[in-house]
Design an enzyme around this catalytic site. Structure first.
Site, PDB file in Angstrom:
ATOM      1  N   GLU A 155      44.172  67.042  23.133  1.00 13.22           N
ATOM      2  CA  GLU A 155      45.585  67.264  22.782  1.00 13.22           C
ATOM      3  C   GLU A 155      45.877  68.683  22.302  1.00 13.22           C
ATOM      4  O   GLU A 155      46.518  68.878  21.272  1.00 13.22           O
ATOM      5  CB  GLU A 155      46.010  66.241  21.719  1.00 13.22           C
ATOM      6  N   ASN A 198      41.179  66.086  27.239  1.00 17.91           N
ATOM      7  CA  ASN A 198      41.900  64.810  27.164  1.00 17.91           C
ATOM      8  C   ASN A 198      43.273  65.034  26.531  1.00 17.91           C
ATOM      9  O   ASN A 198      43.391  65.764  25.546  1.00 17.91           O
ATOM     10  CB  ASN A 198      41.075  63.859  26.279  1.00 17.91           C
ATOM     11  N   HIS A 234      49.372  56.322  27.356  1.00 14.80           N
ATOM     12  CA  HIS A 234      50.031  55.436  26.388  1.00 14.80           C
ATOM     13  C   HIS A 234      51.468  55.262  26.865  1.00 14.80           C
ATOM     14  O   HIS A 234      52.266  56.206  26.778  1.00 14.80           O
ATOM     15  CB  HIS A 234      50.031  56.069  24.986  1.00 14.80           C
ATOM     16  N   GLU A 263      43.004  56.104  27.583  1.00 15.18           N
ATOM     17  CA  GLU A 263      43.497  55.362  26.399  1.00 15.18           C
ATOM     18  C   GLU A 263      44.642  54.439  26.802  1.00 15.18           C
ATOM     19  O   GLU A 263      45.649  54.326  26.099  1.00 15.18           O
ATOM     20  CB  GLU A 263      43.972  56.352  25.323  1.00 15.18           C
ATOM     21  N   ASP A 265      47.360  51.902  27.334  1.00 14.28           N
ATOM     22  CA  ASP A 265      48.058  50.731  26.811  1.00 14.28           C
ATOM     23  C   ASP A 265      49.507  50.823  27.261  1.00 14.28           C
ATOM     24  O   ASP A 265      50.054  51.921  27.425  1.00 14.28           O
ATOM     25  CB  ASP A 265      47.911  50.533  25.293  1.00 14.28           C
TER      26      ASP A 265
HETATM   27  O1  9MR Z   1      43.934  54.368  17.768  1.00 13.71           O
HETATM   28  C1  9MR Z   1      43.719  55.378  16.811  1.00 13.71           C
HETATM   29  C2  9MR Z   1      44.259  54.918  15.478  1.00 13.71           C
HETATM   30  O2  9MR Z   1      43.480  53.859  14.974  1.00 13.71           O
HETATM   31  C3  9MR Z   1      44.279  56.063  14.499  1.00 13.71           C
HETATM   32  O3  9MR Z   1      44.920  55.653  13.323  1.00 13.71           O
HETATM   33  C4  9MR Z   1      44.993  57.232  15.115  1.00 13.71           C
HETATM   34  C5  9MR Z   1      45.002  58.373  14.134  1.00 13.71           C
HETATM   35  O4  9MR Z   1      45.301  59.590  14.707  1.00 13.71           O
HETATM   36  O5  9MR Z   1      44.341  57.615  16.318  1.00 13.71           O
HETATM   37  C6  9MR Z   1      44.423  56.631  17.268  1.00 13.71           C
HETATM   38  O6  9MR Z   1      43.851  57.063  18.474  1.00 13.71           O
HETATM   39  C7  9MR Z   1      44.448  58.203  19.085  1.00 13.71           C
HETATM   40  C8  9MR Z   1      43.385  58.885  19.909  1.00 13.71           C
HETATM   41  O7  9MR Z   1      42.269  59.185  19.120  1.00 13.71           O
HETATM   42  C9  9MR Z   1      43.912  60.143  20.588  1.00 13.71           C
HETATM   43  N1  9MR Z   1      45.107  59.892  21.330  1.00 13.71           N
HETATM   44  C10 9MR Z   1      46.143  59.150  20.649  1.00 13.71           C
HETATM   45  C11 9MR Z   1      45.574  57.863  20.052  1.00 13.71           C
HETATM   46  C12 9MR Z   1      46.684  57.055  19.465  1.00 13.71           C
HETATM   47  O8  9MR Z   1      47.252  57.759  18.379  1.00 13.71           O
END
Ligand code: 9MR
Length: 453
Positions: A155, A198, A234, A263, A265
């Site tokens: 990101e 990513n 997402h 990722e 969903d």
């Molecule tokens: O799913 C993850 C969640 O449990 C955490 O609280 C969050 C914190 O930043 O991160 C989520 O996962 C992220 C991933 O690592 C990177 N892309 C976005 C995802 C959703 O926020």
């Protein structure tokens, strides 16, 4: 016990445990993982270590998926909360679980502006550069050989039309070169891991994905090591599956990198959600270099967007219409139900066969690289063994994606599958490679038959 007998004994034990570990994956033709394997892909999920003790969670995970991404456990705040003190317990738990189930592991993530401890953001440029490189080095060293791909940088770009890097301690203090530096450091630590960039909101063609595209193109043209690009995917009503999703994956693949859905969903329910899942799976299958998909969680119960019910299993681990649609798009078929249990499996039995082919992929003065492709016959297989005979004084200097052993002459090399590539669906293939030193002899090794179990 004499040494050779002890080695043989260990080999038998290893072979026996490999078959046990792989049996359910290979036999469960009605799971997401085995259906994806039939298409030469993996199907994975994000996993949280603290749910592994829940039997329905672990049962669904083990039955359905053949790849995992630790959801939070490998992030900077989890692994290096204070400078140069590393904590790997929770991530290790996921990696051990994955290894016991013959699942690939995606490392997530090394350099990211979020979930970054405050000691990192407080550093000046010189210290930050060495902290970044040290973090990459220590974490990758710890997992060397266990991770098929790393999200090296996550990101880094802004949303919207600017196409610029997002403000972060890395971009602000080190400049845009931090991404290249991170990838170069990563390659030097574990040359066998795939190195990925990513991001989210890069799933269709837009200003942000154009910026990432330009970066990857530049990296490829200058030889900066990058192997793959992850598209987080997402989706919800405000951010639906783009109509040019497949075209966007394809244009990245055409740059010479693998692409993955990392990722996934999709908020929603019923047929609408099912159709979206089906379209995403089909888009990946239509792009040769789309090597796999990962959903961002096993069950709606623990999704980061739980209220949007974005996953394939409901809160009781029941299979949703989206599950059936994803499985059907992969060419599998559902047996219904879905109670989190493991229906068990079995060895595919006596009709396991495989064939092999050999290619000499590159040559230089003193050496060459060889690649052996192993293809399962008309039944799924749980393991394979291939023999290669080298003309002395050639010697194999290194080998990847397989486990070698040698006869007493040192010229006959027997290679069995690595922990992660022995299980092949009917007709599916995998490969291993090696570097040989010619030592003055330029012959190509003789390839023996393939034995499958
Ligand atoms: O799913 C993850 C969640 O449990 C955490 O609280 C969050 C914190 O930043 O991160 C989520 O996962 C992220 C991933 O690592 C990177 N892309 C976005 C995802 C959703 O926020």
């Amino acid at each position: 016990m004499p040494r050779r007998a002890a080695q043989a004994f260990t080999a038998v034990l290893l072979a026996a445990s490999t078959v046990t570990a792989l049996s359910h994956t290979a036999a469960a033709a009605d799971s997401l993982g085995s259906a994806a394997a039939g298409k030469g892909r993996y199907f994975g999920t994000a996993v949280a270590a603290n749910h592994l003790g829940e039997s329905a969670y672990a049962g669904t995970l083990d039955r359905e998926f053949n790849q995992v991404t630790p959801e939070n456990e490998m992030k900077w705040d989890a692994t290096e909360g204070s400078r140069n003190t590393f904590t790997f317990g929770n991530a290790d738990q996921i990696v051990s679980h994955a290894q016991s189930q013959n699942m690939k592991v995606r490392g997530h993530t090394l350099v990211w502006h979020s979930q970054l401890p405050s000691w990192v953001s407080g550093l000046g440029a010189t210290d930050l550069r060495s902290a970044m490189n040290n973090h990459i080095t220590q974490v990758m060293q710890h997992y060397k050989g266990k991770i098929y791909a790393w999200d090296v940088v996550n990101e880094a770009y802004q949303d919207g039309s600017s196409g610029a890097l997002r403000s972060s301690p890395f971009a602000d203090k080190l400049g845009s070169g931090f991404i290249e530096e991170a990838f170069r450091t990563a390659r030097s630590v574990d040359p066998n891991a795939k190195l990925c960039y990513n991001d989210y909101n890069t799933d269709g063609v837009n200003a942000k994905s154009n910026a990432v595209y330009a970066m990857v193109k530049d990296f490829k043209s200058r030889g900066v090591p990058i192997d793959c690009v992850g598209f987080q995917s997402h989706f919800n009503s405000a951010s639906p599956v783009p109509s040019d999703y497949q075209a966007n994956l394809q244009r990245f693949a055409d740059l010479g990198v693998d692409v993955q859905i990392t990722e996934l969903d999709i908020e929603g329910s019923g047929t609408a959600q099912a159709n979206n899942y089906s379209n995403v799976v089909k888009a990946c299958l239509a792009v040769t270099r789309c090597t796999g998909l990962t959903v961002w969680g096993v069950t709606d119960k623990y999704s980061w967007r739980s209220s949007g019910t974005p996953l394939l299993f409901d809160s009781n681990y029941g299979k949703k219409p989206a599950y059936d649609a994803a499985l059907a798009a992969l060419g599998g078929s559902s047996t219904g139900g879905g109670d989190g249990g493991n229906p068990g499996g079995g060895n595919p039995g006596g009709n396991a066969t495989c064939t092999v082919s050999f290619a000499r992929t590159s040559d230089w003065n003193d050496g060459y690289n060889g690649e052996v492709t192993v293809k399962a016959g008309s039944a799924p297989i749980n393991g394979w063994t291939v023999t290669l005979t080298f003309a002395p004084p050639q010697k194999v200097a290194s080998l990847w994606n397989g486990t070698p052993s040698w006869d007493s002459s040192g010229n006959v090399m027997t290679v069995r599958a690595a922990s992660y590539n022995g299980s092949l669906a009917a007709g599916a293939s995998t490969s291993f490679g090696f570097t040989a030193a010619k030592n003055g002899n330029n012959s190509t090794p003789t390839l023996g038959a393939c034995t499958a179990s």
